[in-house]
Design an enzyme around this catalytic site. Sequence first.
Site, short mmCIF file in Angstrom:
data_model
loop_
_atom_site.label_atom_id
_atom_site.label_comp_id
_atom_site.label_asym_id
_atom_site.label_seq_id
_atom_site.Cartn_x
_atom_site.Cartn_y
_atom_site.Cartn_z
N ARG A 50 0.81 -1.23 0.00
CA ARG A 50 0.00 0.00 0.00
C ARG A 50 0.84 1.28 0.00
O ARG A 50 2.03 1.26 0.17
CB ARG A 50 -0.98 0.01 1.18
N ASN A 110 1.91 -6.08 -2.45
CA ASN A 110 0.50 -6.30 -2.15
C ASN A 110 -0.25 -4.98 -2.22
O ASN A 110 0.17 -4.00 -1.59
CB ASN A 110 0.35 -6.90 -0.74
N GLU A 111 -1.32 -4.95 -3.00
CA GLU A 111 -2.17 -3.76 -3.11
C GLU A 111 -1.36 -2.51 -3.43
O GLU A 111 -1.53 -1.46 -2.81
CB GLU A 111 -3.00 -3.60 -1.83
N ASN A 112 -0.47 -2.65 -4.40
CA ASN A 112 0.36 -1.51 -4.80
C ASN A 112 -0.40 -0.49 -5.64
O ASN A 112 0.17 0.53 -6.05
CB ASN A 112 1.60 -2.01 -5.57
#
Length: 820
Positions: free
Chosen positions: A389, A425-427
Amino acid sequence: MLKKIKYITLLSLLFTSKLLLAQQSVRLNNNWEFLRQDLGGIWEAVRPVGLGNPEAVPIWQSVTLPHCVNALDAVDPEVNYYQGPSWYRTQLAINNPYQKGRTILHFEGAGQKTEVYVYTTKVAAHVGGYDEWTVDITDAVAEFEKTEVYKKQFKGKIPVSIRTDNSRDLEMIPSDLSDFNVYGGIYRYLNLVYAPALSVDKLFAKAEVDAQGKLGKLNVHAQFYNPKGIDKATIQLQLLDPSGKLLAKSNKKLDALSGNLDLWTFELKKPQLWSTDKPAQYTVQYEVISSAGNAKGEEKVGFRHIDFIEKGPFNLNGKRLLLRGTHRHEDHAGVGSAMTEPMIRQEMQMMKDMGVNFIRLGHYQQSRIVLNLCDSLGILVWEEIPWCRGGLGGEVYKQQARRMLTNMVEQHYNHPSIVIWGLGNENDWPGDFPEFDKEKIRTFMKELNDLSHKIDPARYTAIRRCDFCSDIVDVYSPSIWAGWYRGAYTDYKKATEEEFAKVKRFLHVEWGGDSHALRHSENPDKALSKIKTGGSADERAGDASLYGGAARISKDGDWSESYIANLIDWHLKEQENMPWLSGTAYWPFKDFSTAIRPDNPVPYMNQKGVVERDFTKKESYYVFQSYWTEKPMVHIYGHTWPVRWGDEGEEKMVKVYSNCSEAEIFLNGKSFGSKKRNSQDYPAAGLRWNLPFLKGENTVNVIAKKGKETVTDEIKFNYQTEKWGKPNRLVLKKIAQQDDVATVEVKLYDDKNVQCLDAINWINFGLTGDGKLIDNQGTSSGSRKVQAYNGRAIIKVKLNKGTSIVSVRSDGLKTVFTEL
């Protein structure tokens, strides 16, 4: 004061030298003092108490390692968890058995920035809370031993002080926008290691086999730690089969001891294959012989062939294997991230007993203990770096990501369980920087992808939820949360097929939903009538909020264990008829703490686990067992449901989760017949009965058969037919006591004294007196502020052999008390 010396941080010394660590390493668990604040300087950690300083200020507390700064405040409902500097200190007796040997501190993980001091000399610094690292303190110790302070004040011991810091920092990964706590402390084991002046820094043992399992190949290469520049050595290597039988050995003289040295290549026919059912491990043993002494070590390896088929399933050793997975966060009740080895062993065994053959380690490199257990238990692994994130920072940020990827791959290179290196993850989640540039994120993702393949060409790369980078990595997982953040769980298969068609290799990680342990429902799917179905099932910004936006189960559902059992049941029965599916991983195995969910029924907890934060199994654990395990099992839904409700004479459904071929149900001693299991007969694979409960106490038994084996289960509960109104009063009682721990329960009743079985009021426990609430556990029965479950809530009290008054407050109701 000591003269400041040059120091070296050895990023990977002895990471793979397991036998050497076992012989020459000591876990530094005891005799530590801790301070949860910063010091004015290192002098405050070591200055003597005496004339001019009669009191120790600030006051340190005694702790043991591993230790997490946020063991309790991570789930304290009244505060934000502490993010800042903390200090640890101890005194070590150094007795290195090697002449001119090296004395090393080996950190298995500390968060998030760490500085190490010998007396007042800073000897090392490290950024990153999850990779292993080492500090060579040999020279600093030698310098300190020359001083009068060493002899007089410290009586021949070495003062070691360690500063950890988990302060918010936008130029550090992971982002504080992540849905987990960025913990502080020395929360994994810290070891004191003695090594000769020449030892193995990294040893890479690459075990390969063809898909048919006919020919295995082992290649061993290594890098050495050689601070004194020794130029000659001999390395002896040998390979042992899984039973310990010697298969081959090698003896090689080395004249050059720098760089990455190729040491041995060996072929063997028809090796015993490592698989999830039979995780056979070979042992590579080595001994380095030099003028500095002998350094021994060993590595476990496994021969297995992996293949993520493009537009198809996953193959292990030439055969399709449906990956049946879950996730793990490093988080536990009462200790935060400082899980001990027995705790980790219990957790991993519980996963295997549930039928797991795959795990994604979210969202960071995890303990060597976890990886060793995955190897020995037969659990395939996706392990990833904490680029999670927030967007993409500057060069300091990028360098940390590169370093942590390199460390993760090199430190865990030899584990046969690992099949995927996760790059992020969730970039696609912005917020930490004014700029959110997709092309720059793509460029950096490509760089990490290339770096991973350069270090380890044999494994796949993957990311989850960043569609604009899905073409870069080998394996991609989109966001599909059917029945929770979007749509109904019946949308799952269609949504999955649509996402599968978009990418080269598809693996679905993260699905499921929250459940408030001990909360059950007679009509758990009621909220589905409000939900728009047939569309996208992804998670979008704001979907995790409990307020506003479109109707969704995460906001409008009842958060019962009953609903999540149905959702999981549907997913698992569908997965059995998706031959192209590589696999999935349920999110997560265990409830964990998170700073961004203060309003959940247990504040600051992500409650999507199939077990609570203290390992207490929820009902959903047994749904997985019924689909994924072979050992005969049977479980009647409702072991933690003390009161069911409905009309008198109304038939109520009883669900039985079992992997047996048939089961027979009994209500109050009377048989209501047998049924055959059929995985496609939803719910409960056909093992469900509508039964006429009696008002008051009921007993349900089941007998299930699988071949010649028989298993049974039983539950008892009350059946309430009285209707209730609005909660009007609280009733608080002690319901149990074991030794010096009492359990109290509060119930909500209406004005006619009928228990309100659907009440979800906020309950606030308090205590005064000799005892102490056992709270801040992050569980339904270990939180002083918690939403009621079926009109009740419980908590335990440590009595301390005294008298206490427990109180319960709930808005709009009269506060009640009871004496213990």
